[in-house]
Structures are given as C-alpha cells and as structure tokens.
Write a protein that holds these residues in place. Structure first.
Motif, mmCIF file in Angstrom:
data_model
loop_
_atom_site.group_PDB
_atom_site.id
_atom_site.type_symbol
_atom_site.label_atom_id
_atom_site.label_comp_id
_atom_site.label_asym_id
_atom_site.label_seq_id
_atom_site.Cartn_x
_atom_site.Cartn_y
_atom_site.Cartn_z
ATOM 1 N N LYS A 46 53.896 -15.248 -6.405
ATOM 2 C CA LYS A 46 53.984 -15.739 -7.789
ATOM 3 C C LYS A 46 55.067 -16.806 -7.913
ATOM 4 C CE LYS A 46 54.584 -14.191 -12.581
ATOM 5 N NZ LYS A 46 55.554 -15.256 -12.915
ATOM 6 N N LEU A 47 56.206 -16.581 -7.267
ATOM 7 C CA LEU A 47 57.293 -17.553 -7.315
ATOM 8 C C LEU A 47 56.858 -18.877 -6.696
ATOM 9 C CD1 LEU A 47 60.256 -18.140 -7.958
ATOM 10 C CD2 LEU A 47 60.849 -17.244 -5.715
ATOM 11 N N LEU A 48 56.140 -18.791 -5.588
ATOM 12 C CA LEU A 48 55.643 -19.993 -4.924
ATOM 13 C C LEU A 48 54.655 -20.739 -5.821
ATOM 14 C CD1 LEU A 48 55.540 -21.639 -2.254
ATOM 15 C CD2 LEU A 48 53.588 -20.234 -1.614
ATOM 16 N N LEU A 49 53.739 -19.993 -6.445
ATOM 17 C CA LEU A 49 52.749 -20.611 -7.333
ATOM 18 C C LEU A 49 53.414 -21.228 -8.555
ATOM 19 C CD1 LEU A 49 49.932 -17.927 -7.164
ATOM 20 C CD2 LEU A 49 49.802 -20.260 -6.298
ATOM 21 N N ASP A 50 54.354 -20.502 -9.153
ATOM 22 C CA ASP A 50 55.039 -21.025 -10.328
ATOM 23 C C ASP A 50 55.767 -22.329 -10.017
ATOM 24 O OD1 ASP A 50 54.153 -18.881 -11.762
ATOM 25 O OD2 ASP A 50 56.058 -17.808 -11.788
ATOM 26 N N THR A 51 56.343 -22.390 -8.821
ATOM 27 C CA THR A 51 57.131 -23.559 -8.441
ATOM 28 C C THR A 51 56.266 -24.793 -8.248
ATOM 29 O OG1 THR A 51 58.755 -22.129 -7.365
ATOM 30 C CG2 THR A 51 58.791 -24.456 -6.751
ATOM 31 N N PHE A 52 55.090 -24.609 -7.619
ATOM 32 C CA PHE A 52 54.274 -25.768 -7.266
ATOM 33 C C PHE A 52 53.065 -25.974 -8.181
ATOM 34 C CE2 PHE A 52 56.639 -24.822 -3.420
ATOM 35 C CZ PHE A 52 57.093 -26.078 -3.066
#
Length: 261
Positions: free
Chosen positions: A120-126
C-alpha cells in the motif's frame, strides 16, 4: 623297605621347610577341579562375548532433505526466508523479487509493515504521485474518510437550490481515490428531483462531509471545510450556475470528467 624310608624322609624334610618358611603346604587339587575351572572360563568368555554384542543392529541415520541435497563434506543449503504474514491473507507469498527480495524483507521488518502495508505504501507513493492524502469527517467524529487529491484544491461553489441552502462547496475526486474509514452505519442519504445526486450526511450531527454529485455520479464531492488541518496548500473557488444545471454542464469543459482517472 628302603624305598619306604626314603619317601618318609623326603616328606619329613618338606614339612620341616614349610614350617620354617611359615607357608602352609599346598593341598593337592581335588579330582575334577581342573575340568570345573576350564568350564567356568569358557562360560565367562561366552557371557562376556554376549555382553559385547549389541542387542539389536543399529538403525542407519535418516538424513534430512537439505542434508541429502548437500554433497559429501558440504553444509546443507539454507532454506529461503518466508514472507511476513498478513492479517488479511496469511498465505500470501512474495513474487519473484530477484536481488531486491532481501531489501524488501528488511524494509518490512524495519518499518513493522505487513506485506499488504508495504504494498500500500508503495502504491500510494507512485500511484498518487503529485497528490497528498487528506483526511476528514463529520463534526461528531462518527464518519471519517481519507481522500487523495492535490494540495491545491479547485472548489466548486454551486448555487442550486440545495447547495445554496447547505453552502455545499466541494471539490471532486474519482471514487478510487476516496476511502471511508468508518461510519457507514452512521450515514443517511437524501435525494430529490432526478435522485442522481446522493446527499449523504451523518445521522448524529447532520454534517455532510462528502456526497455523490449529480455532475459526477462515479466520484465524490468532498467538503474542504471538513478536512483536517495541515494538508491543504491553497484553494481556488469557481462558481457553478446550478440553477440552470443542464446549460452549465454543457458549457463547462472539465467538470464532467473530474471523477475519471
């Protein structure tokens, strides 16, 4: 007669020597004693041999699958690390991350994230690059949400009959960027006329912090005054002539596409 005296004399001399030395004369062996000693010796040898023999043949050691994979004199290979479990899906497994697998697992452990949380953190960032996460809710706190949008908000000030009474200023986002965190059971909905607009508000405090606008039924209209402080950088307000809604929608070049990705 002479032979008898000679034997008696020799015997007497032997007894005299024994008394002089203090050692009693050895008794002659009893008949059959030699045979008994030989039998006992043989029996003792057989029992000792029996004691030396194991009761059962030792079982060969079973080697583990890892030990079988290793060659002679080599340490068994290490098994790969398993992915961290997730609360939602304990059986979830990591895809083939190649050289990045160790970095991914270290990152999860350091940040105390589950596999889902790290993703989720990766998706939110990119996925939401250039956007910020705003949070907000109603007055009593029963309804809470989060929404990804620009830090510079474009607000519509509609003058239709209901928006004018409610002072319903709002900015529009696609449904995929909105998430209701809590309060689904605390929300009630009011509709009228075409019933396309879903005017949702808290049943307890009456505040409408978000709703589904008629202009964008596939998205959400978010009330900027219901956002938590700290994430809004600037606000631009555009008036929308909701009293002549059909004409205003036809003339507006961007509003109808604001809920699209």
């Amino acid at each position: 007669m002479q032979r008898t005296r000679s034997y008696s004399a020799a015997k007497a001399r032997g007894q005299t020597r024994s008394r002089a030395s203090g050692t009693p004369p050895a008794a002659p062996p009893a008949p059959g004693a030699s045979r008994a000693r030989r039998s006992a010796s043989q029996a003792g040898g057989e029992s000792g041999a029996a004691a030396r023999q194991p009761s059962a043949k030792p079982r060969p050691k079973q080697s583990s699958p890892r030990a079988q994979e290793a060659g002679p004199g080599q340490a068994p290979p290490e098994l790969p690390l398993l992915p961290l479990p997730t609360s939602a899906s304990p059986a979830a497994s990591l895809p083939d991350l190649g050289d990045q697998r160790e970095r991914w697992e270290t990152f999860q452990k350091r940040q105390r994230l589950t596999f889902e949380g790290a993703a989720k953190l990766l998706l939110d960032t990119f996925e939401y690059q250039g956007l910020v996460k705003h949070t907000g809710g109603c007055h009593c706190g029963a309804v809470r949400f989060e929404v990804w949008a620009s830090a510079d908000l474009h607000i519509f000030d509609c003058n239709c009959s209901i928006c004018k009474k409610k002072q319903n200023r709002h900015f529009i986002v696609p449904a995929s960027r909105f998430k209701l965190l809590k309060g689904a059971e605390s929300i009630t909905t009011y509709t009228f006329n075409t019933h396309k607009a879903q005017h949702t508000f808290c049943k307890r405090c009456g505040v409408q912090s978000f709703y589904t606008p008629r202009s964008n039924p596939g998205g959400f209209g978010i009330a900027p005054h219901c956002l938590d402080e700290g994430t809004v950088r600037s606000v631009v307000i555009e008036e929308f002539n909701g009293t002549d809604w059909e004409k205003a929608m036809k003339e507006h070049k961007t509003i109808k596409n604001m809920s699209k990705e």
